[in-house]
Write a protein that holds these residues in place. Sequence first.
Motif, short mmCIF file in Angstrom:
data_model
loop_
_atom_site.label_atom_id
_atom_site.label_comp_id
_atom_site.label_asym_id
_atom_site.label_seq_id
_atom_site.Cartn_x
_atom_site.Cartn_y
_atom_site.Cartn_z
N PRO A 82 -27.16 19.09 11.25
CA PRO A 82 -25.93 18.61 11.23
C PRO A 82 -25.49 17.53 12.24
N TRP A 83 -26.12 18.18 13.63
CA TRP A 83 -25.91 17.46 14.80
C TRP A 83 -26.60 16.20 14.72
N ALA A 84 -27.75 16.00 14.15
CA ALA A 84 -28.76 14.76 13.97
C ALA A 84 -27.70 13.77 12.98
N THR A 85 -27.08 14.47 12.23
CA THR A 85 -26.31 13.40 11.20
C THR A 85 -25.02 12.77 11.84
N VAL A 86 -24.45 13.43 12.71
CA VAL A 86 -23.48 12.91 13.48
C VAL A 86 -23.73 12.26 14.86
N LEU A 87 -25.03 12.12 15.07
CA LEU A 87 -25.38 11.63 16.38
C LEU A 87 -24.87 10.17 16.84
N ARG A 88 -24.72 9.51 15.43
CA ARG A 88 -24.27 8.03 15.99
C ARG A 88 -22.85 7.81 16.55
N ASP A 89 -22.21 8.84 16.44
CA ASP A 89 -20.72 8.98 16.75
C ASP A 89 -20.51 8.81 18.28
N ALA A 90 -19.90 7.71 18.60
CA ALA A 90 -19.80 7.64 19.98
C ALA A 90 -18.95 8.44 21.01
N ASP A 91 -18.20 9.51 20.40
CA ASP A 91 -17.54 10.35 20.82
C ASP A 91 -18.15 11.65 21.39
N LEU A 92 -19.34 11.95 20.88
CA LEU A 92 -20.22 12.94 21.36
C LEU A 92 -20.50 13.01 22.86
N GLY A 93 -20.71 11.94 23.41
CA GLY A 93 -20.95 11.85 24.85
C GLY A 93 -22.15 12.55 25.27
N VAL A 94 -22.32 12.97 26.57
CA VAL A 94 -23.36 13.53 27.34
C VAL A 94 -23.19 14.95 27.10
N ALA A 95 -21.98 15.58 27.26
CA ALA A 95 -22.05 16.91 27.01
C ALA A 95 -22.77 17.50 25.69
N SER A 96 -22.46 16.79 24.39
CA SER A 96 -23.36 17.07 23.47
C SER A 96 -24.75 17.02 23.76
N LEU A 97 -25.24 16.05 24.29
CA LEU A 97 -26.75 15.92 24.51
C LEU A 97 -27.06 16.95 25.32
N VAL A 98 -26.36 17.37 26.55
CA VAL A 98 -26.75 18.42 27.20
C VAL A 98 -26.71 19.71 26.55
N GLU A 99 -25.87 19.93 25.53
CA GLU A 99 -25.61 21.19 24.98
C GLU A 99 -26.96 21.23 23.98
N MET A 100 -27.11 20.22 23.34
CA MET A 100 -28.53 20.40 22.47
C MET A 100 -29.54 20.37 23.14
N GLY A 101 -29.91 19.95 24.36
CA GLY A 101 -30.94 20.09 25.14
C GLY A 101 -31.09 21.47 25.50
N ILE A 102 -30.09 22.24 26.05
CA ILE A 102 -30.15 23.73 26.16
C ILE A 102 -30.48 24.47 24.65
#
Length: 124
Positions: A82-102
């Motif tokens: 589900p995270w990969a399907t909404v990855l194109r959304d510009a509102d996710l930002g860096v915080a979402s990327l860091v959370e998914m990295g963790i």
Amino acid sequence: MKGPLVGYLVVVVVALAGVLLFGAAMLMRRLLAPVSQTPARLTTYESGVDPVGQGWSQSQVRYLGFAFLYVVFAVDAVYLFPWATVLRDADLGVASLVEMGIFIGVLVVGLAHAARRGLLRWTP
């Protein structure tokens, strides 16, 4: 109808509908299901094994490793797709990327633990 209790009314209606559907399903089962009280039907049946001997038995601990791997891969699929399907959304930002990295880091630690214990080998 407007007011602060409209939200609660929706919850009550949905809960009541659920209870009614459950009751209707149980009533239909009682009315339509065949009833046969044979000795074979009245015996205890547990996980496909006929009850023989004492109630205590040893279980294989090695299956716990496979359950661990299933949880790692199932959690991976449930949250990553589900995270990969909404990855194109510009509102996710860096915080979402860091959370998914963790999150991926925790999964990698789980996989490393499984590999260290030899759970990822094809041969025993």
